[in-house]
Scaffold this motif. Structure first.
Motif, PDB file in Angstrom:
ATOM      1  N   LEU A 142       0.839  -1.205   0.000  1.00 30.06           N
ATOM      2  CA  LEU A 142       0.000   0.000   0.000  1.00 30.06           C
ATOM      3  C   LEU A 142       0.875   1.255   0.000  1.00 30.06           C
ATOM      4  CD1 LEU A 142      -3.239   0.680   1.917  1.00 30.06           C
ATOM      5  CD2 LEU A 142      -1.390   2.310   2.141  1.00 30.06           C
ATOM      6  N   CYS A 143       1.905   1.251   0.861  1.00 29.65           N
ATOM      7  CA  CYS A 143       2.816   2.410   0.923  1.00 29.65           C
ATOM      8  C   CYS A 143       3.478   2.652  -0.430  1.00 29.65           C
ATOM      9  CB  CYS A 143       3.895   2.190   1.990  1.00 29.65           C
ATOM     10  SG  CYS A 143       3.263   2.173   3.670  1.00 29.65           S
ATOM     11  N   ALA A 144       3.925   1.572  -1.059  1.00 31.62           N
ATOM     12  CA  ALA A 144       4.605   1.707  -2.352  1.00 31.62           C
ATOM     13  C   ALA A 144       3.668   2.298  -3.404  1.00 31.62           C
ATOM     14  CB  ALA A 144       5.126   0.344  -2.806  1.00 31.62           C
ATOM     15  N   LEU A 145       2.404   1.906  -3.366  1.00 27.76           N
ATOM     16  CA  LEU A 145       1.437   2.413  -4.355  1.00 27.76           C
ATOM     17  C   LEU A 145       1.161   3.902  -4.165  1.00 27.76           C
ATOM     18  CD1 LEU A 145      -1.084  -0.583  -4.399  1.00 27.76           C
ATOM     19  CD2 LEU A 145       0.268   0.242  -6.346  1.00 27.76           C
ATOM     20  N   VAL A 146       0.884   4.331  -2.924  1.00 30.80           N
ATOM     21  CA  VAL A 146       0.541   5.743  -2.723  1.00 30.80           C
ATOM     22  C   VAL A 146       1.772   6.635  -2.870  1.00 30.80           C
ATOM     23  CG1 VAL A 146      -1.463   5.259  -1.286  1.00 30.80           C
ATOM     24  CG2 VAL A 146       0.758   5.625  -0.202  1.00 30.80           C
ATOM     25  N   GLU A 147       2.958   6.072  -2.588  1.00 23.73           N
ATOM     26  CA  GLU A 147       4.172   6.884  -2.692  1.00 23.73           C
ATOM     27  C   GLU A 147       4.658   7.038  -4.133  1.00 23.73           C
ATOM     28  OE1 GLU A 147       6.963   5.337   0.167  1.00 23.73           O
ATOM     29  OE2 GLU A 147       5.836   6.162   1.870  1.00 23.73           O
TER      30      GLU A 147
END
Length: 648
Positions: A627-632
């Protein structure tokens, strides 16, 4: 830059590198009295402390007095002597031009300058061989000081006294109206000082000339000027405070800032803090915060362990919060509150707890903020503070209830308190710790926010119009008024008054680009995205919401980041782009609000459920890391860092 050439903020070094380390066509000119360390390899350094011989001679030829002497064979040698001694320094040439109205006067001045020995004969003669001065900057300053003393020595005693007083004033205070008001008859000698070239017609003085004049004035006169100027600005401040509701807010800021340097030189720390506190409360622009912070730090250092030091630390903490350093501010403020209670200084404890409430609200810790505001109310009662202060405490409580989603309760309370305000005195007495306008603005703001969440659009516009009027009547800054007017955009949008909403938002954006900060710009772009979405301009909505996220993350504002993630998910879905990224942003908003116990969490979770029903299982992030990788992927987003800072 610091004195050693290091940047005060490391981001400047990155900005300068971006501006100069490239191979494009653009050019940048940087000016500084301090050489940056380290500096970019592609920067060409050019010292500009003196003119070349050719430039100095041209300037002398074009000057009325020196030009006249240059055209007269009998006095040409006098100009030659002048150019040798001046060595291309424009300020020295200006002083010489003023003396050149009389050849005898100029000759006497040059005799005194030569006797002062501003440089060796070989150094001075080199100017005519190479066309460039061999003197270093310190040599020029030494020469300027000597010339200033020489010229001041030719003035009458009264004119010389005025000149020294002008040098002891802060630069921005050298205004004709101020000078005549304070020194009256002495100001009549200004024409003599101007004729000597020490001061121009607008009372501007070269910094080197002013420094020399301050040195010659002596400690007794310097102290006298500090005392008179502090007395003047404090009187102006008090008068402006009394008439703030009549549009004197700008004068409150000017007088408060202007008195502080004079007070600090007299070690009147408590009075200095007493002026800086209302300044920072009224004007939270980045420029003012940057000006006030170093002054407060210095006062705190010099008053540590005293009651004044305790109060100064509280004001410093509030300024740090405005500068985006919330953790440092909160730690300082907690210490101030505890120490104030230990010393039974309950008014100070009440103020400290109030600042803590603001910090906790900004951090999203609403439950802790509610506990703190109840503690503040007890401090206020023990300090026996007046009705405006008690009403202000209740206003803080309503702000927190809004964040917890208790909107009906807030709106009912605000309407009741609007009636209570009508019977309170219009000005605050000595038993108050707040300004009445501050309480009114806070209450009206809370009411307007609650009305918007309850979708009572006309009521929200009415409450905000009343709040904007209070700000304008007290002379609030353009930035403060813009921040208040911005609240109209939501109701205007929901009432489909799109033209008014667009004009308002772009007016606010223009003000914030000039005077505001990253948080302001994030809110502006988020609102413009909302408007574009309403008009079904979905790619534009995505673009503006991504800009808003970048600004929100630059200050790590969790509440604003949650809004931007949620809205970006909407716009991505509507523009049929990035299903996985859209869901990730929706989940990011929910996680932030869950950690904060935000009153908007139930609505967010409903939106998540609807979103999950519309995507394939492969679109769901398999882990928190994914999730972090996607939003970042969105520029500027630092979700991991933000999440680690939230209440657990």
């Amino acid at each position: 830059l610091r004195e050693n050439g290091q940047w005060r903020d490391p981001r400047w070094e990155k900005l300068m590198a971006a501006l100069v380390n490239h191979h494009g066509q653009s050019r940048v000119v940087l000016t500084s009295r301090i050489r940056p360390q380290p500096h970019a390899s592609r920067v060409l350094e050019l010292p500009v402390h003196s003119l070349t011989l050719q430039e100095a001679a041209l300037l002398a030829r074009q000057s009325p007095n020196l030009g006249k002497l240059l055209r007269d064979p009998k006095h040409r040698a006098l100009v030659h002597r002048t150019l040798k001694l001046v060595q291309g320094h424009p300020a020295l040439l200006g002083l010489a031009e003023a003396q050149a109205g009389s050849p005898e006067g100029l000759a006497g001045h040059l005799d005194r300058a030569e006797a002062a020995g501003t440089g060796g004969a070989a150094e001075l003669e080199a100017f005519f061989r190479t066309g460039e001065s061999a003197l270093d900057p310190s040599g020029f300053l030494s020469a300027l000081y000597g010339w200033t003393r020489s010229v001041a020595g030719t003035l009458s005693e009264e004119a010389r006294g005025l000149f020294y007083r002008l040098c002891c004033m802060e630069e921005e205070d050298r205004e004709k109206q101020i000078i005549e008001q304070i020194w009256g008859d002495a100001a009549s000698h200004s024409s003599e000082v101007m004729a000597a070239g020490l001061v121009d017609a607008d009372y501007r003085i070269h910094p080197g000339v002013a420094e020399a004049g301050r040195g010659e004035a002596g400690p007794e006169l310097r102290d006298s000027v500090d005392t008179e100027m502090a007395r003047f600005w404090i009187a102006v401040f008090r008068q402006a405070m009394e008439k703030e509701a009549e549009g004197k807010g700008g004068l409150v800021l000017r007088a408060g800032r202007s008195a502080v340097p004079y007070l600090m030189r007299q070690r009147r720390w408590g009075e200095a803090v007493g002026l800086l506190e209302p300044v920072i409360r009224r004007d939270k622009s980045p420029a003012t915060v940057a000006e006030v912070l170093p002054l407060l730090r210095r006062i705190v250092e010099l008053t540590d362990g005293t009651e004044v030091g305790l109060r100064s630390a509280g004001v410093l903490a509030s300024a740090l919060a405005e500068a985006g350093r919330e953790d440092e501010a909160a730690a300082r403020m907690q210490t101030v509150e505890q120490q104030a209670v230990g010393l039974r200084k309950f008014q100070l404890a009440s103020a400290a707890a109030g600042y803590l409430v603001n910090l906790l609200l900004a951090a999203g810790d609403f439950e802790k903020a509610l506990t703190t505001v109840e503690r503040k109310k007890k401090h206020t009662w023990k300090a026996r503070l007046g009705p405006w202060t008690r009403l202000g405490d209740e206003g803080r409580r309503l702000q927190i209830l809004n964040r917890l989603g208790r909107y009906e309760e807030v709106l009912t309370a605000v309407q009741a308190q609007r009636e209570e305000i009508k019977i309170l005195p219009e000005t605050n007495g000595r038993d108050e710790g707040v300004a009445p306008w501050n309480v009114m603005e806070s209450l009206l703001g809370s009411g307007g926010e609650a009305a918007m969440h309850l979708q009572r659009w006309e009521e929200a516009l009415s409450l905000n119009a009343e709040r904007v009027k209070v700000k304008i009547d007290r002379g609030a800054t353009r930035l403060e008024v813009a921040r208040a007017r911005f609240n109209d955009y939501g109701p205007l949008l929901r009432l489909q008054r799109y033209g008014e909403a667009r004009s308002l938002l772009y007016e606010c954006l223009a003000v914030d680009e000039r005077d505001g900060d990253s948080a302001d710009l994030g809110i502006d772009h988020s609102a413009i995205a909302d408007l574009e979405d309403e008009l079904q301009h979905f790619p534009e909505a995505v673009r503006h919401q991504c800009a808003a996220l970048r600004y929100n993350y630059s200050v790590l504002s969790p509440g604003d980041c949650a809004i931007s993630h949620f809205n970006l998910a909407n716009y991505l879905v509507r523009s049929n782009a990035g299903a996985r990224e859209a869901l990730a942003h929706r989940l990011a908003s929910a996680l932030i609000r869950y950690q904060m116990n935000d009153g908007r969490l139930p609505n967010t979770l409903r939106a998540v459920r609807i979103h999950l029903a519309r995507v394939s299982p492969g679109d769901v992030p398999a882990s928190f890391a994914e999730l972090c990788a996607l939003v970042e992927k969105t520029e500027g987003v630092r979700f991991r860092e933000l999440f680690s800072r939230l209440p657990q």
